[in-house]
Design a protein around this motif. Structure first.
Motif, PDB file in Angstrom:
ATOM      1  N   TYR A 167      62.574  -1.087   7.188  1.00  0.00           N
ATOM      2  CA  TYR A 167      63.234  -0.808   8.465  1.00  0.00           C
ATOM      3  C   TYR A 167      64.385   0.186   8.255  1.00  0.00           C
ATOM      4  O   TYR A 167      64.569   1.109   9.042  1.00  0.00           O
ATOM      5  N   SER A 173      61.770   0.866  13.163  1.00  0.00           N
ATOM      6  CA  SER A 173      60.849  -0.174  13.596  1.00  0.00           C
ATOM      7  C   SER A 173      59.439   0.385  13.707  1.00  0.00           C
ATOM      8  O   SER A 173      59.096   1.060  14.674  1.00  0.00           O
ATOM      9  N   THR A 174      58.623   0.102  12.716  1.00  0.00           N
ATOM     10  CA  THR A 174      57.233   0.561  12.706  1.00  0.00           C
ATOM     11  C   THR A 174      56.318  -0.656  12.729  1.00  0.00           C
ATOM     12  O   THR A 174      56.752  -1.794  12.515  1.00  0.00           O
ATOM     13  N   LEU A 232      56.975  -4.552  11.214  1.00  0.00           N
ATOM     14  CA  LEU A 232      56.710  -5.751  12.001  1.00  0.00           C
ATOM     15  C   LEU A 232      55.704  -6.654  11.295  1.00  0.00           C
ATOM     16  O   LEU A 232      55.896  -7.870  11.232  1.00  0.00           O
ATOM     17  N   GLN A 248      57.285  -8.532   8.482  1.00  0.00           N
ATOM     18  CA  GLN A 248      58.137  -9.610   8.970  1.00  0.00           C
ATOM     19  C   GLN A 248      57.309 -10.770   9.519  1.00  0.00           C
ATOM     20  O   GLN A 248      57.662 -11.928   9.340  1.00  0.00           O
ATOM     21  N   ASN A 295      65.232 -12.227  11.977  1.00  0.00           N
ATOM     22  CA  ASN A 295      64.851 -10.823  11.785  1.00  0.00           C
ATOM     23  C   ASN A 295      63.586 -10.471  12.558  1.00  0.00           C
ATOM     24  O   ASN A 295      63.465  -9.368  13.095  1.00  0.00           O
ATOM     25  N   LEU A 326      63.187  -7.581  15.477  1.00  0.00           N
ATOM     26  CA  LEU A 326      62.148  -6.554  15.469  1.00  0.00           C
ATOM     27  C   LEU A 326      61.308  -6.577  16.744  1.00  0.00           C
ATOM     28  O   LEU A 326      60.855  -5.525  17.208  1.00  0.00           O
ATOM     29  N   ARG A 347      62.893  -4.480  19.234  1.00  0.00           N
ATOM     30  CA  ARG A 347      62.839  -3.051  18.909  1.00  0.00           C
ATOM     31  C   ARG A 347      61.478  -2.424  19.204  1.00  0.00           C
ATOM     32  O   ARG A 347      61.308  -1.226  19.068  1.00  0.00           O
ATOM     33  N   GLN A 348      60.499  -3.239  19.602  1.00  0.00           N
ATOM     34  CA  GLN A 348      59.183  -2.712  19.956  1.00  0.00           C
ATOM     35  C   GLN A 348      59.264  -2.009  21.296  1.00  0.00           C
ATOM     36  O   GLN A 348      60.145  -2.276  22.107  1.00  0.00           O
TER      37      GLN A 348
END
Length: 172
Positions: A43, A48-49, A53, A56, A72, A76, A79-80
């Motif tokens: 990250y 955020s890819t 994700l 995680q 976490n 994430l 952040r999508q």
């Protein structure tokens, strides 16, 4: 009975998706922290890819009782694009209920994630109260207030009223 047979047949036909990050893997709780660390490093490098994700998600699958891993993952999900606010809210709340061996107190990040996700799902009161908790936990009030303003810029108008309430509390 015919309907039951159709349901059973449909359920039997459902196979794991090839994109299932946990499919065919045996993960142990001790793997969670390593996957979590890999996701954090990735990250930091790339933002955020989908890969971050998935790392995680695998960490959470390995140990859903790790507060840092759950928190976490919640972050994430926010952040999508589009943000997965309800799932993030539930995971942040889950993270807040877990005892973290590495940190005695709840992580301020989890309260912030819970606040953002709450606001995005229309739970303004929860958002305001969670932001007040972040204010109480913050080691640096100025930095926390600036971070709150950044959240409004990033996530929009649904955060404005909760952030303004937090700033008013900080001012008084």
């Amino acid at each position: 009975i015919r309907d039951d047979d159709e349901v059973r047949a449909a359920a039997a036909a459902v196979a794991r998706s090839p994109g299932d990050p946990l499919g065919g893997m045996t993960l142990l709780p001790r793997d969670a922290q390593q996957l979590n660390d890999q996701a954090r490093a990735e990250y930091a490098r790339r933002g955020s890819t989908a890969d971050v994700l998935m790392l995680q998600v695998r960490a959470f699958g390995a140990n859903p009782m790790d507060a840092e891993v759950a928190g976490n993952l919640a972050f994430l999900l926010l952040r999508q694009r589009p943000a997965q606010a309800e799932a993030a809210r539930q995971l942040a709340l889950h993270a807040l209920t877990l005892r973290n061996a590495r940190q005695a107190d709840a992580r301020i990040e989890d309260w912030a994630t819970f606040a953002i996700a709450s606001a995005l799902t229309g739970r303004e009161r929860d958002a305001r109260n969670a932001l007040l908790v972040t204010l109480a936990l913050a080691p640096n009030l100025d930095r926390q207030c600036k971070a709150a303003l950044d959240v409004v810029a990033l996530y929009g108008e649904r955060l404005r009223a909760p952030v303004e309430a937090m700033l008013q509390s900080a001012h008084s």
